[in-house]
Design a protein around this motif. Sequence first.
Motif, mmCIF file in Angstrom:
data_model
loop_
_atom_site.group_PDB
_atom_site.id
_atom_site.type_symbol
_atom_site.label_atom_id
_atom_site.label_comp_id
_atom_site.label_asym_id
_atom_site.label_seq_id
_atom_site.Cartn_x
_atom_site.Cartn_y
_atom_site.Cartn_z
ATOM 1 N N THR A 1 -13.052 -57.292 36.636
ATOM 2 C CA THR A 1 -14.270 -58.273 34.984
ATOM 3 C C THR A 1 -13.222 -57.058 34.462
ATOM 4 O O THR A 1 -12.865 -55.812 34.199
ATOM 5 C CB THR A 1 -14.726 -57.036 35.259
ATOM 6 O OG1 THR A 1 -15.779 -58.025 36.259
ATOM 7 C CG2 THR A 1 -15.561 -57.891 33.873
ATOM 8 N N LEU A 2 -12.100 -58.108 33.864
ATOM 9 C CA LEU A 2 -11.804 -57.158 32.428
ATOM 10 C C LEU A 2 -12.265 -57.356 30.588
ATOM 11 O O LEU A 2 -12.892 -58.905 30.640
ATOM 12 C CB LEU A 2 -10.002 -58.340 32.135
ATOM 13 C CG LEU A 2 -9.457 -58.112 30.811
ATOM 14 C CD1 LEU A 2 -8.603 -57.318 30.784
ATOM 15 C CD2 LEU A 2 -7.969 -59.030 30.739
ATOM 16 N N VAL A 3 -12.891 -56.949 30.320
ATOM 17 C CA VAL A 3 -12.749 -56.687 28.806
ATOM 18 C C VAL A 3 -11.619 -57.136 28.168
ATOM 19 O O VAL A 3 -11.208 -56.789 27.300
ATOM 20 C CB VAL A 3 -13.027 -55.009 28.787
ATOM 21 C CG1 VAL A 3 -13.757 -55.636 26.862
ATOM 22 C CG2 VAL A 3 -14.370 -55.757 29.562
ATOM 23 N N TRP A 4 -11.889 -58.646 27.931
ATOM 24 C CA TRP A 4 -10.659 -58.389 26.623
ATOM 25 C C TRP A 4 -10.863 -58.513 25.143
ATOM 26 O O TRP A 4 -9.878 -58.820 24.405
ATOM 27 C CB TRP A 4 -9.846 -60.384 27.255
ATOM 28 C CG TRP A 4 -10.995 -60.864 26.739
ATOM 29 C CD1 TRP A 4 -11.942 -61.896 27.598
ATOM 30 C CD2 TRP A 4 -11.372 -62.160 26.039
ATOM 31 N NE1 TRP A 4 -13.302 -62.499 27.143
ATOM 32 C CE2 TRP A 4 -12.218 -63.286 25.908
ATOM 33 C CE3 TRP A 4 -10.241 -62.027 24.554
ATOM 34 C CZ2 TRP A 4 -12.535 -63.809 24.846
ATOM 35 C CZ3 TRP A 4 -10.705 -63.651 23.837
ATOM 36 C CH2 TRP A 4 -11.874 -63.852 23.420
ATOM 37 N N HIS B 1 -15.628 -66.294 32.478
ATOM 38 C CA HIS B 1 -15.700 -66.192 31.335
ATOM 39 C C HIS B 1 -17.616 -65.636 31.269
ATOM 40 O O HIS B 1 -17.943 -66.474 31.580
ATOM 41 C CB HIS B 1 -15.550 -66.870 30.087
ATOM 42 C CG HIS B 1 -15.404 -65.756 28.984
ATOM 43 N ND1 HIS B 1 -17.134 -66.333 28.330
ATOM 44 C CD2 HIS B 1 -14.533 -65.122 28.136
ATOM 45 C CE1 HIS B 1 -17.066 -65.173 26.719
ATOM 46 N NE2 HIS B 1 -15.940 -64.482 26.877
ATOM 47 N N SER B 2 -17.746 -64.822 30.697
ATOM 48 C CA SER B 2 -19.292 -63.896 30.116
ATOM 49 C C SER B 2 -18.866 -62.745 29.432
ATOM 50 O O SER B 2 -17.990 -62.632 29.084
ATOM 51 C CB SER B 2 -19.529 -62.971 32.140
ATOM 52 O OG SER B 2 -18.927 -61.605 32.582
ATOM 53 N N THR B 3 -19.778 -62.974 29.378
ATOM 54 C CA THR B 3 -20.441 -61.992 27.893
ATOM 55 C C THR B 3 -21.474 -60.607 28.420
ATOM 56 O O THR B 3 -21.840 -60.883 28.820
ATOM 57 C CB THR B 3 -21.082 -62.598 26.448
ATOM 58 O OG1 THR B 3 -21.994 -63.685 26.933
ATOM 59 C CG2 THR B 3 -20.018 -63.360 26.261
ATOM 60 N N VAL B 4 -21.518 -59.350 27.874
ATOM 61 C CA VAL B 4 -22.380 -58.184 27.972
ATOM 62 C C VAL B 4 -23.024 -57.413 27.428
ATOM 63 O O VAL B 4 -21.978 -56.999 26.082
ATOM 64 C CB VAL B 4 -21.540 -57.728 29.225
ATOM 65 C CG1 VAL B 4 -22.592 -55.993 29.539
ATOM 66 C CG2 VAL B 4 -21.056 -58.066 30.639
ATOM 67 N N ASP B 5 -24.010 -58.025 26.581
ATOM 68 C CA ASP B 5 -24.848 -57.120 25.516
ATOM 69 C C ASP B 5 -24.834 -55.364 25.840
ATOM 70 O O ASP B 5 -24.693 -55.286 27.356
ATOM 71 C CB ASP B 5 -26.114 -57.338 25.233
ATOM 72 C CG ASP B 5 -26.224 -58.749 25.326
ATOM 73 O OD1 ASP B 5 -24.941 -59.924 24.353
ATOM 74 O OD2 ASP B 5 -26.642 -59.878 25.149
ATOM 75 N N GLY C 1 -21.773 -54.866 19.721
ATOM 76 C CA GLY C 1 -23.289 -54.944 20.793
ATOM 77 C C GLY C 1 -22.851 -56.433 21.238
ATOM 78 O O GLY C 1 -23.642 -56.676 22.891
ATOM 79 N N GLN C 2 -21.413 -56.060 21.937
ATOM 80 C CA GLN C 2 -21.063 -58.117 23.242
ATOM 81 C C GLN C 2 -20.418 -57.584 22.844
ATOM 82 O O GLN C 2 -18.746 -57.391 22.557
ATOM 83 C CB GLN C 2 -21.799 -58.939 22.299
ATOM 84 C CG GLN C 2 -21.045 -59.997 23.922
ATOM 85 C CD GLN C 2 -21.444 -61.313 22.879
ATOM 86 O OE1 GLN C 2 -21.502 -62.010 22.557
ATOM 87 N NE2 GLN C 2 -23.638 -61.741 23.742
ATOM 88 N N LEU C 3 -20.216 -57.696 25.105
ATOM 89 C CA LEU C 3 -18.392 -57.623 24.955
ATOM 90 C C LEU C 3 -17.453 -58.882 26.100
ATOM 91 O O LEU C 3 -18.751 -60.124 26.190
ATOM 92 C CB LEU C 3 -18.114 -56.610 26.780
ATOM 93 C CG LEU C 3 -18.796 -54.880 26.516
ATOM 94 C CD1 LEU C 3 -18.972 -54.727 27.538
ATOM 95 C CD2 LEU C 3 -17.956 -54.651 24.938
ATOM 96 N N CYS C 4 -16.806 -59.437 25.619
ATOM 97 C CA CYS C 4 -16.082 -60.424 26.054
ATOM 98 C C CYS C 4 -15.547 -60.441 27.601
ATOM 99 O O CYS C 4 -14.543 -59.351 27.172
ATOM 100 C CB CYS C 4 -15.451 -61.292 25.325
ATOM 101 S SG CYS C 4 -16.244 -61.557 23.544
#
Length: 281
Positions: free
Chosen positions: A70-73, A88-92, A78-81
């Motif tokens: 999983t790449l955080v781009w 694509h997903s987001t992580v709070d 408060g949120q990662l893309c």
Amino acid sequence: MRCAETLLAAGIKPILIDENRRDGGQIYRRQPEGFTRDYSTLYGSEAAKAQALHQSFDRLRGAIDYRPDTLVWNLTPGQLCCVSQGRHSTVDYDALILCTGATDRMMPIEGWQLAGTYSLGGAQIALKNQAVSIGHRVVFMGSGPLLYLVASQYVKAGAEVAAVLDTSPLSLRIKALPKLLARPGVLFTGIKLLAQLYRARVAVHLGIKPLQVLGDAATGVMGVRFSTGSGRTETVQADAVALGYHLRPETQLGDLAGCAMAFDHASSQWWLPPMTPAAPR
């Protein structure tokens, strides 16, 4: 991984986002499932540390939210893309710990865009992760400890190393010797790596100046041209070259998070000091 272990021991279940497909990071990169190379072959003198780290992670993996490959781009407060396998997903989050490591510091020369040109780290990943050499006859060029480590790993694996071309001159090594004597373990490791290369009859040139990666778009890399410390121009035939000039820190996510950066004048690059709080936004 050790950070996740510490948080879990304190009663906090972290989300661990890993760009790699398996745990271990770069130095202790874990080989793919089904590969059977032993720890001594993969990690050399670091085998015991690698095995202990992997065993620790195996014990805690089921107790944390582990998200490999999983790449955080990008990130916003408060949120990662993220992106994983094209999705694509987001992580709070309410707290963020960055362990982004470093990557090769590259310097362009003529021909470096040709197929068969890799970074030192890329050449090491190919060997560790897939047990393959980047070419039939490989030149390693640059400076720093990684240059000799990866070259010696290729020799140990049975690959043909055409030459090791070091841009640092012998005079600087002699000048640094008093400081190296203060860390005898590091000095001994460096001497051992050099000895492995000399025993394998690998040509080692010091104080060189890279001139050109030879080849063409159709064939790729065909060799390397450089000038020696005495000013003589030489050519080494090869079908692959690995380049690298020490390491540079991965600061992109820290910058996006608003962390305070520090500038290191010796290496002319920005870095992220440990435990720097994010600036208010």
